[in-house]
Design an enzyme around this catalytic site. Structure first.
Site, PDB file in Angstrom:
ATOM      1  CE  LYS A 149      57.905  63.790  47.712  1.00  0.00           C
ATOM      2  NZ  LYS A 149      56.845  64.419  48.493  1.00  0.00           N
TER       3      LYS A 149
ATOM      4  CE  LYS B 136      60.043  63.018  50.982  1.00  0.00           C
ATOM      5  NZ  LYS B 136      58.821  63.704  50.838  1.00  0.00           N
TER       6      LYS B 136
HETATM    7  C1  PBG Z   1      53.993  64.939  50.841  1.00  0.00           C
HETATM    8  C2  PBG Z   1      55.181  64.290  51.452  1.00  0.00           C
HETATM    9  C3  PBG Z   1      55.529  62.937  51.474  1.00  0.00           C
HETATM   10  C4  PBG Z   1      56.668  62.830  52.282  1.00  0.00           C
HETATM   11  C5  PBG Z   1      56.987  64.114  52.692  1.00  0.00           C
HETATM   12  N1  PBG Z   1      56.073  65.000  52.165  1.00  0.00           N
HETATM   13  C6  PBG Z   1      54.843  61.766  50.891  1.00  0.00           C
HETATM   14  C7  PBG Z   1      54.857  61.493  49.455  1.00  0.00           C
HETATM   15  O1  PBG Z   1      55.366  62.255  48.648  1.00  0.00           O
HETATM   16  O2  PBG Z   1      54.266  60.482  49.123  1.00  0.00           O
HETATM   17  C8  PBG Z   1      57.373  61.549  52.644  1.00  0.00           C
HETATM   18  C9  PBG Z   1      58.122  61.574  53.934  1.00  0.00           C
HETATM   19  C10 PBG Z   1      58.478  60.250  54.495  1.00  0.00           C
HETATM   20  O3  PBG Z   1      58.335  59.189  53.858  1.00  0.00           O
HETATM   21  O4  PBG Z   1      58.933  60.238  55.641  1.00  0.00           O
HETATM   22  N2  PBG Z   1      54.028  65.085  49.481  1.00  0.00           N
END
Ligand code: PBG
Length: 319
Positions: A191, A244
């Site tokens: 991520k 992601k």
């Molecule tokens: C929570 C989380 C996030 C997303 C998924 N789980 C936000 C972040 O990390 O700031 C982002 C998903 C999206 O942008 O559609 N940690």
């Protein structure tokens, strides 16, 4: 071989199926609530009753599952709403499990503290010698507690998205100790700290109140580090991994596909959805074709399934 649609279909290497698509839902308190998210046309904060209706539609379209996020009634420093037995996602899971949709859909619970903490960070924070920092180890204990609580409420899969070190092992232990031995872990292993999460933070009301997430999410420049993060999560017991964002990181998805023999999902995140929508609204891109092409690219890069806000729209086109 490209002359007719039947010839093209015969030699097509990559296909999209509604069952490959996972639809995110944002569950909020109340009844009959369907609050639009301004930066994500067509996406809403849904009260539990409305989320059940949405799940029924998702099931009838043949989607693979749902990814659940929560907007709690109240937030605090620790994010206690994340493991509250009657937390908002826990309530949603119980209602969804009792609905007919549950038999057809995999219910995935996102596990993180950022929607539940008053400061909006994914873990506990403290002021260290270099300013505000996340407190990795104490955060991991709370995240594991949240995962066990979500599994108990009915999640088929738990998906930690916090990026704290060691959380997969802690979650596995918490699940096993609470008797949830059959619940798999889908780890957001790779991520990246990304500008493309912007609209999500409106949808989940989870924007950090100060600082940013670069201290715990990965630097977009690093592919080798992403492979190492995945290796560590698999060694700790992750059953599947989630990559992601998707479109700006297709090379990372391909690298992972070539190295790891586990199911790989990719998350086409909020900003990817919003930018395409903005172009559709301006008439600059052809909606249906661009939507499917974006998903096909992610699948071709190596994703087995895709979390996408286009899930329902794409399923309608795929039939
Ligand atoms: C929570 C989380 C996030 C997303 C998924 N789980 C936000 C972040 O990390 O700031 C982002 C998903 C999206 O942008 O559609 N940690």
């Amino acid at each position: 071989m490209r002359r007719t649609e039947s010839l093209r279909a015969l030699v097509r290497e990559t296909t999209l199926d509604p069952g490959d698509l996972i639809y995110p839902l944002f569950i909020c308190p109340g009844e009959g609530v369907r609050k639009p998210i301004s930066s994500m046309p067509g996406i809403f904060n849904l009260s539990v009753d409305e989320a059940v209706k949405e799940a029924e539609e998702a099931a009838s379209l043949g989607l693979g599952g749902l990814l659940l996020f929560g907007l709690p009634e109240a937030k605090d420093d620790e994010g206690t709403g994340a493991w509250d037995k009657d937390g908002i996602v826990q309530q949603g899971l119980r209602a969804l499990k009792a609905s007919s949709a549950a038999k057809k859909l995999v219910l995935i619970a996102d596990v993180c503290l950022c929607e539940y903490t008053s400061h909006g960070h994914c873990g506990l924070i403290h002021k260290g010698p270099h300013g505000w920092e996340v407190d990795n180890d104490p955060s991991v204990a709370l995240i594991a507690k949240a995962a066990a609580s979500l599994a108990e409420a009915g999640a088929d899969i738990v998906a930690p998205s916090d990026m704290m070190d060691g959380r997969v092992a802690a979650i596995r232990e918490a699940l096993d100790q609470s008797g949830q031995t059959q619940t798999p872990i889908l780890s957001y292993a790779s991520k990246f700290s990304s500008a493309f999460y912007g609209p999500f933070r409106e949808a989940a009301d989870s924007a950090p109140q100060f600082g940013d997430r670069r201290g715990y999410q990965m630097d977009g420049a690093n592919a080798r580090e992403a492979m190492r993060e995945i290796e560590l999560d698999l060694a700790e017991g992750a059953d599947m991994i989630l990559m992601k964002p998707a479109m700006p990181y297709l090379d990372i998805i391909r690298m992972a596909r070539d190295r790891f023999e586990v199911p790989i999902g990719a998350y086409q995140v909020s900003g990817e959805y919003s930018m395409l929508h903005a172009a559709f609204e301006k008439g600059w891109l052809e909606r249906d074709r661009a939507m499917l092409e974006s998903l096909l690219g992610i699948k071709r890069a190596g994703a087995d399934f895709i979390v996408t806000y286009f899930a329902k729209d794409a399923a309608k086109l795929l039939g």
